[in-house]
Design an enzyme around this catalytic site. Sequence first.
Site: not given
Length: 358
Positions: A98-99
Amino acid sequence: MKPAPKPVITISAETLGAFDAVIDVRSPAEFAEDHVPGAISAPVLDNEERARVGTLYKQISPFDARKLGAALVSKNIARHLETQFASMPRQWKPLVYCWRGGKRSGAMAHVLREVGWDAWGIEGGYKAYRRFLIDELATLPGLYTYRVIHGTTGSGKSRLLHALRTAGAQVLDLEDLAAHRGSVLGTLPDRPQPAQKMFETQVWDTLRKFDPARPVYVEGESKKIGQLQVPEALMHAMRASACVVLEASRETRIALLSDEYRHFFAEPEGLYAQLDCLQGLYGARVVDDWKAMAGRGEWDELVGRLLDEHYDPAYRRSALRNFARLPDAESVILDSPDEQAFAALARRLTDDKQLETA
């Protein structure tokens, strides 16, 4: 008892190849801007859901935001398990990110491991991948020997690159990756330009697959292609490389360029808007003359005027200044706009041992 550590890897070109799939659990908007090459999108929060959770976190309560987020993430992970992951075998080994490598990827990886798959995460998530990519683009372009294809606008440089690829050469087609032909009229009707980050990812992904022992053919671009910036280290390597000049008659160039501008002929309003960008260089009177020719359907005449009055002078001003080895370039002549002519030139270049090893 301490929980077992989450299995994570440090991002590298080698580790990316060690997994059966790379899963991006960020929102579709984040994925569209850029993602790890070959990643599949399996968002645990879509664009609207991510905005809802973020607003709730800032304006109401972090606890309420986490509660809503957990419900939404659980629902979305269940949907992915029932659809795109349903047919994966027991030995499937995915890499999830993810980020920042935090809660979103952690939730997905945890569920996948509970199912029985050997799911891993990227330490630091997409942000770590982005730092890795920037470092790679500072050094990777210097590993290769380039053959830079030059020529005036309309001489068929992009088509020659395509023919070279068909002939088995290593080709870095920056205009194709940038979805832009590089000139003021270079926009493509059916392909918007990617984000700068995505463009850089595509450049890196193309370069890393090449053999450093063989030359890479690339067009002699300026620093910007449309709205996108060519990576600095690549630009430096290109400008120091050996060059090949593609020459074509004015008639051939008009034929090739007219074919590329076919979409403007069907909708002249888009052409007018692009030509207006040149008023600062040539004045309203010249641009109005060009637009009047388009309005009368005098396409070959317009293309010829653009070559004579805009493209050729611009090429002469920039090419010699930016590519030090251009005066020593070998010239190759395109004798027609036919595909067979490009194929013949590609065979000549790939069979030329001196060019291959220079």
